[in-house]
Design a protein around this motif. Structure first.
Motif, PDB file in Angstrom:
ATOM      1  N   ALA A 177       0.832  -1.206   0.000  1.00  0.00           N
ATOM      2  CA  ALA A 177       0.000   0.000   0.000  1.00  0.00           C
ATOM      3  C   ALA A 177       0.865   1.253   0.000  1.00  0.00           C
ATOM      4  O   ALA A 177       0.542   2.253  -0.657  1.00  0.00           O
ATOM      5  CB  ALA A 177      -0.931   0.003   1.206  1.00  0.00           C
ATOM      6  N   GLY A 178       1.986   1.191   0.737  1.00  0.00           N
ATOM      7  CA  GLY A 178       2.902   2.323   0.771  1.00  0.00           C
ATOM      8  C   GLY A 178       3.576   2.570  -0.563  1.00  0.00           C
ATOM      9  O   GLY A 178       4.170   3.648  -0.781  1.00  0.00           O
ATOM     10  N   ARG A 179       3.494   1.604  -1.440  1.00  0.00           N
ATOM     11  CA  ARG A 179       4.065   1.732  -2.786  1.00  0.00           C
ATOM     12  C   ARG A 179       2.986   1.855  -3.847  1.00  0.00           C
ATOM     13  O   ARG A 179       3.249   1.733  -5.043  1.00  0.00           O
ATOM     14  CB  ARG A 179       4.981   0.525  -3.073  1.00  0.00           C
ATOM     15  CG  ARG A 179       6.274   0.585  -2.277  1.00  0.00           C
ATOM     16  CD  ARG A 179       6.911  -0.781  -2.124  1.00  0.00           C
ATOM     17  NE  ARG A 179       8.246  -0.670  -1.540  1.00  0.00           N
ATOM     18  CZ  ARG A 179       8.474  -0.420  -0.247  1.00  0.00           C
ATOM     19  NH1 ARG A 179       7.452  -0.272   0.592  1.00  0.00           N
ATOM     20  NH2 ARG A 179       9.704  -0.326   0.215  1.00  0.00           N
ATOM     21  N   GLY A 180       1.748   2.066  -3.398  1.00  0.00           N
ATOM     22  CA  GLY A 180       0.647   2.268  -4.322  1.00  0.00           C
ATOM     23  C   GLY A 180       0.207   1.032  -5.070  1.00  0.00           C
ATOM     24  O   GLY A 180      -0.398   1.127  -6.141  1.00  0.00           O
ATOM     25  N   ARG A 181       0.467  -0.154  -4.489  1.00  0.00           N
ATOM     26  CA  ARG A 181       0.118  -1.402  -5.154  1.00  0.00           C
ATOM     27  C   ARG A 181      -1.080  -2.054  -4.481  1.00  0.00           C
ATOM     28  O   ARG A 181      -1.320  -1.859  -3.280  1.00  0.00           O
ATOM     29  CB  ARG A 181       1.299  -2.384  -5.149  1.00  0.00           C
ATOM     30  CG  ARG A 181       2.617  -1.793  -5.635  1.00  0.00           C
ATOM     31  CD  ARG A 181       2.488  -1.124  -6.989  1.00  0.00           C
ATOM     32  NE  ARG A 181       2.102  -2.051  -8.048  1.00  0.00           N
ATOM     33  CZ  ARG A 181       1.933  -1.696  -9.315  1.00  0.00           C
ATOM     34  NH1 ARG A 181       2.085  -0.440  -9.672  1.00  0.00           N
ATOM     35  NH2 ARG A 181       1.609  -2.595 -10.212  1.00  0.00           N
ATOM     36  N   PRO A 182      -1.877  -2.840  -5.200  1.00  0.00           N
ATOM     37  CA  PRO A 182      -3.061  -3.480  -4.613  1.00  0.00           C
ATOM     38  C   PRO A 182      -2.679  -4.604  -3.654  1.00  0.00           C
ATOM     39  O   PRO A 182      -1.579  -5.158  -3.734  1.00  0.00           O
ATOM     40  CB  PRO A 182      -3.802  -4.030  -5.836  1.00  0.00           C
ATOM     41  CG  PRO A 182      -2.740  -4.229  -6.869  1.00  0.00           C
ATOM     42  CD  PRO A 182      -1.761  -3.112  -6.648  1.00  0.00           C
ATOM     43  N   PRO A 183      -3.604  -4.950  -2.740  1.00  0.00           N
ATOM     44  CA  PRO A 183      -3.308  -5.990  -1.749  1.00  0.00           C
ATOM     45  C   PRO A 183      -3.299  -7.389  -2.350  1.00  0.00           C
ATOM     46  O   PRO A 183      -3.878  -7.637  -3.408  1.00  0.00           O
ATOM     47  CB  PRO A 183      -4.456  -5.841  -0.740  1.00  0.00           C
ATOM     48  CG  PRO A 183      -5.586  -5.290  -1.545  1.00  0.00           C
ATOM     49  CD  PRO A 183      -4.948  -4.365  -2.550  1.00  0.00           C
ATOM     50  N   LEU A 184      -2.633  -8.274  -1.648  1.00  0.00           N
ATOM     51  CA  LEU A 184      -2.575  -9.681  -2.025  1.00  0.00           C
ATOM     52  C   LEU A 184      -3.644 -10.475  -1.290  1.00  0.00           C
ATOM     53  O   LEU A 184      -3.940 -10.201  -0.121  1.00  0.00           O
ATOM     54  CB  LEU A 184      -1.202 -10.257  -1.688  1.00  0.00           C
ATOM     55  CG  LEU A 184      -0.003  -9.666  -2.430  1.00  0.00           C
ATOM     56  CD1 LEU A 184       1.293 -10.143  -1.781  1.00  0.00           C
ATOM     57  CD2 LEU A 184      -0.036 -10.049  -3.901  1.00  0.00           C
ATOM     58  N   GLU A 185      -4.201 -11.470  -1.951  1.00  0.00           N
ATOM     59  CA  GLU A 185      -5.157 -12.372  -1.309  1.00  0.00           C
ATOM     60  C   GLU A 185      -4.423 -13.389  -0.453  1.00  0.00           C
ATOM     61  O   GLU A 185      -3.229 -13.645  -0.661  1.00  0.00           O
ATOM     62  CB  GLU A 185      -5.999 -13.092  -2.362  1.00  0.00           C
ATOM     63  CG  GLU A 185      -6.865 -12.175  -3.198  1.00  0.00           C
ATOM     64  CD  GLU A 185      -7.918 -11.463  -2.370  1.00  0.00           C
ATOM     65  OE1 GLU A 185      -8.399 -12.055  -1.370  1.00  0.00           O
ATOM     66  OE2 GLU A 185      -8.253 -10.309  -2.702  1.00  0.00           O
ATOM     67  N   ARG A 186      -5.147 -13.994   0.484  1.00  0.00           N
ATOM     68  CA  ARG A 186      -4.544 -14.986   1.379  1.00  0.00           C
ATOM     69  C   ARG A 186      -3.903 -16.130   0.596  1.00  0.00           C
ATOM     70  O   ARG A 186      -2.795 -16.559   0.918  1.00  0.00           O
ATOM     71  CB  ARG A 186      -5.588 -15.547   2.341  1.00  0.00           C
ATOM     72  CG  ARG A 186      -5.008 -16.636   3.256  1.00  0.00           C
ATOM     73  CD  ARG A 186      -6.066 -17.330   4.094  1.00  0.00           C
ATOM     74  NE  ARG A 186      -5.469 -18.499   4.718  1.00  0.00           N
ATOM     75  CZ  ARG A 186      -4.967 -18.539   5.949  1.00  0.00           C
ATOM     76  NH1 ARG A 186      -4.971 -17.450   6.696  1.00  0.00           N
ATOM     77  NH2 ARG A 186      -4.437 -19.651   6.434  1.00  0.00           N
ATOM     78  N   SER A 187      -4.596 -16.636  -0.413  1.00  0.00           N
ATOM     79  CA  SER A 187      -4.066 -17.785  -1.150  1.00  0.00           C
ATOM     80  C   SER A 187      -2.734 -17.456  -1.812  1.00  0.00           C
ATOM     81  O   SER A 187      -1.840 -18.301  -1.881  1.00  0.00           O
ATOM     82  CB  SER A 187      -5.077 -18.248  -2.197  1.00  0.00           C
ATOM     83  OG  SER A 187      -5.382 -17.201  -3.112  1.00  0.00           O
TER      84      SER A 187
END
Length: 241
Positions: free
Chosen positions: A47-57
């Motif tokens: 998030a601090g790099r402006g990227r979307p989150p990763l899913e658990r899997s």
């Protein structure tokens, strides 16, 4: 008394000793379910790099080769290309500082872990951790979950020059316990653990509920496995209460 569940010497993955003196455990995916806290720290980094989150899997598939490789895989997934050292090193430092400060918000021991560890210690076995997770992060989680007192030694992914599947960290754990390989069994959730055990000369028992268990299918011969941590004493031949 502990006795190997099968005849010794028939497989590199079978317990090697008729009388066991110690057990060495992997941590993430074996004793604890830590994916949500790892995921949270990775997603704060992204998030601090402006990227979307990763899913658990996605995060679960990244776990197992230590923090540096975990962060590298997360950045690669987020950016579509592997990071260079100038990007990876500060990202790893930031991730570890964040993660170690909140390593057990969602992390929990798997069912039966506390009770079984108490029983194993009561039976006179020495217990150690051998994980690819960094030492400081491992201790932070064990302390937070009040599991530290169960173990005589903790070997992290930065405790030796090599990490599993190299046998070096497992040998360091055996040395810390004062045990020969033939007197111990490694318990883990993936092929890295099984291969380290085979190379070090210990027995191995796999858990089927962890993160890397799909990799067991590629091993020949197949390792002994248990479906619940509570099944471990019986699989080791521990009788009585």
């Amino acid at each position: 008394m502990f006795e190997a569940p099968d005849s010794p010497g028939t497989s590199p993955f079978l317990p090697a000793a008729r009388r066991l003196r110690g057990l060495v455990f992997d941590l993430d995916g074996t004793l604890i379910d830590s994916v949500e806290d790892l995921r949270a720290a990775l997603n704060r980094l992204l998030a601090g790099r402006g990227r979307p989150p990763l899913e658990r899997s996605a995060v679960q598939a990244m776990v197992g080769d230590g923090a540096r490789k975990l962060v590298e895989r997360a950045l690669t997934a987020a950016h579509g290309a592997a990071p260079d050292v100038a990007t990876l090193d500060p990202a790893l430092t930031a991730f570890l500082a964040d993660y170690e400060a909140a390593a057990a918000v969602h992390t929990r021991a798997y069912p039966g872990v506390r009770e079984v560890l108490t029983r194993l210690r009561g039976a006179g076995l020495k217990l150690a951790i051998c994980t690819n997770k960094p030492y400081a992060a491992s201790v932070a989680v064990l302390d937070a979950l009040q599991l530290s007192d169960a173990f005589d030694a903790v070997i992290g992914g930065d405790s030796t020059p090599a990490r599993k599947p190299d046998p070096q960290p497992l040998q360091a754990a055996l040395d810390a316990l004062g045990l020969p390989p033939g007197g111990a069994v490694m318990i883990g959730d993936g092929p890295h653990d099984a291969l380290a055990a085979a190379a070090a000369g210990t027995g191995f028992i796999g858990v089927t509920y962890g993160y890397g268990t799909a990799g067991f299918a590629a091993l020949t011969p197949a390792p002994i496995t248990i479906d619940r941590f509570a099944d471990l004493p019986a699989r080791l031949g521990l009788t009585g209460g």
